[in-house]
Design a protein around this motif. Structure first.
Motif, short mmCIF file in Angstrom:
data_model
loop_
_atom_site.label_atom_id
_atom_site.label_comp_id
_atom_site.label_asym_id
_atom_site.label_seq_id
_atom_site.Cartn_x
_atom_site.Cartn_y
_atom_site.Cartn_z
N ALA A 1 2.74 44.05 101.56
CA ALA A 1 2.69 44.30 103.00
C ALA A 1 1.89 45.56 103.31
N ARG A 2 2.06 46.60 102.49
CA ARG A 2 1.29 47.83 102.71
C ARG A 2 -0.21 47.59 102.52
N ALA B 1 2.02 41.20 108.34
CA ALA B 1 1.99 41.76 106.99
C ALA B 1 3.38 41.73 106.36
N THR B 2 4.40 42.08 107.15
CA THR B 2 5.78 42.05 106.64
C THR B 2 6.19 40.64 106.27
N PHE B 3 5.82 39.68 107.12
CA PHE B 3 6.15 38.28 106.86
C PHE B 3 5.47 37.78 105.58
N LEU B 4 4.17 38.06 105.44
CA LEU B 4 3.44 37.59 104.27
C LEU B 4 3.87 38.32 103.00
N GLY B 5 4.26 39.58 103.15
CA GLY B 5 4.71 40.32 101.99
C GLY B 5 5.99 39.77 101.39
N ALA B 6 6.76 39.07 102.20
CA ALA B 6 8.03 38.50 101.73
C ALA B 6 7.93 37.03 101.40
N PRO C 1 13.02 49.58 106.94
CA PRO C 1 13.01 49.42 105.48
C PRO C 1 11.61 49.67 104.91
N ARG C 2 11.55 50.12 103.69
CA ARG C 2 10.28 50.42 103.03
C ARG C 2 9.48 49.15 102.83
N PRO C 3 8.25 49.09 103.31
CA PRO C 3 7.44 47.87 103.15
C PRO C 3 7.16 47.59 101.68
N ARG C 4 7.00 46.32 101.36
CA ARG C 4 6.63 45.95 100.00
C ARG C 4 5.16 46.28 99.76
N LEU D 1 -1.81 44.73 103.00
CA LEU D 1 -2.28 43.95 104.13
C LEU D 1 -2.44 44.82 105.38
N ARG D 2 -1.54 45.76 105.56
CA ARG D 2 -1.65 46.66 106.72
C ARG D 2 -2.93 47.48 106.64
N ARG D 3 -3.28 47.94 105.43
CA ARG D 3 -4.51 48.71 105.26
C ARG D 3 -5.75 47.86 105.52
N CYS D 4 -5.61 46.55 105.37
CA CYS D 4 -6.74 45.64 105.63
C CYS D 4 -6.81 45.24 107.10
N GLY D 5 -5.94 45.78 107.94
CA GLY D 5 -5.99 45.50 109.36
C GLY D 5 -5.09 44.40 109.84
N VAL D 6 -4.23 43.86 108.97
CA VAL D 6 -3.31 42.80 109.38
C VAL D 6 -2.18 43.41 110.21
N PRO D 7 -1.81 42.79 111.34
CA PRO D 7 -0.71 43.32 112.16
C PRO D 7 0.57 43.50 111.33
N GLU D 8 1.35 44.50 111.72
CA GLU D 8 2.52 44.87 110.91
C GLU D 8 3.49 43.71 110.74
#
Length: 277
Positions: free
Chosen positions: A67-68, A80-85, A61-64, A70-77
């Motif tokens: 989440a995107r 990042a997915t968990f925090l994005g939701a 699914p397309r990340p929020r 956070l991923r650019r800041c180096g957070v594990p995927e």
């Protein structure tokens, strides 16, 4: 065990005339009965097109946006997915933090140019800012606010890990937003505006520690009321509205934070135990 779906039931299933409970029962049987599945008519072309349209979405699914970022800041995927939701980053909480920060800047500019009076203009902000992370934590975790709490608690991201991740996300978000506003404050108020950080850290850790006994919503509410009460009492006893943000008070907040960290670690297993101790 050898029973199959009657032809009349299959016809009603295909035409959509079954009750929801009957549909669930029929689909449960179809999932494990190849013979009945072969009887159910379907359009092969329609099925292929439909599956092609959802396959990528289901698999990845397309990340929020959060989440995107956070991923650019180096957070594990997965983090990042968990925090994005997480509800801790919901629009309502972000708007509240932004509004309070804007209020601080406006108040500092509206009061007199006298340094002491201008500094006192920050008092409402300094009092409210430390409890904003508590609101985020209260709305981020627990059966009282999360409709899928029980399901999530059973996953590897549940329990203390989920609460700590969300608490860190809330605290960091508040610090970033306040830091962005600091250069907008007039004159010598820049460092003074940061005097809410240690109280916020101490209150956040106290909320986490108290959440090993009660729900985060309850602990955050209790500590918010206690903080406002302590500020009022301190102002009346000392005659100084800024007493809770003095160097001595800052040292006390730092010491409390250091004491709460090992307590949270020792009681980490109690976050989802449901036990009263």
């Amino acid at each position: 065990m050898n029973a199959h779906l009657p032809e009349e039931l299959i016809e009603r299933y295909v035409s959509g005339r079954l009750e929801p409970v009957q549909v669930m029962s029929a689909e449960s049987h179809l999932a494990r009965c190849e013979r009945c599945r072969a009887v159910v008519p379907y359009e092969r072309e329609w099925l292929a097109v439909s599956w092609a349209g959802i396959e990528d979405l289901v698999d990845r699914p397309r990340p929020r946006p959060a989440a995107r970022l956070l991923r650019r800041c180096g957070v594990p995927e997965h983090v990042a997915t968990f925090l994005g939701a997480t509800p801790a980053l919901a629009r309502g909480w972000l708007v509240a933090v932004t509004a309070v920060t804007a209020f601080a800047v406006a108040a500092a500019h509206l009061v007199s140019r006298d340094p002491q009076t201008a500094f006192n203009g920050l008092v409402p902000f300094l009092v409210v800012a430390p409890v904003l992370p508590l609101a985020g934590i209260a709305l981020a975790y627990g059966p009282l606010v999360d409709p899928v709490h029980e399901m999530q608690a059973a996953t590897p991201m549940g329990g203390v890990r989920a609460l700590l991740l969300r608490a860190v996300a809330v605290l960091v978000t508040g610090i970033v937003l306040t830091g962005m506003a600091t250069p907008l404050l007039p004159g010598p108020l820049g460092l003074a505006a940061a005097s809410w950080l240690l109280p916020a850290l101490a209150l956040t850790l106290a909320t986490l520690a108290l959440s090993t006994w009660v729900q985060p919503l309850v602990s955050a509410t209790a500590l918010t009321v206690a903080w406002f009460g302590a500020v009022l009492i301190s102002a009346k006893l000392t005659g100084d509205e800024l007493a809770p943000f003095s160097p001595a008070a800052q040292a006390l907040y730092g010491a409390a934070a250091l004491a709460l960290i090992p307590l949270i670690y020792l009681r980490r297993a109690r976050f989802d135990s449901g036990e009263p101790t």
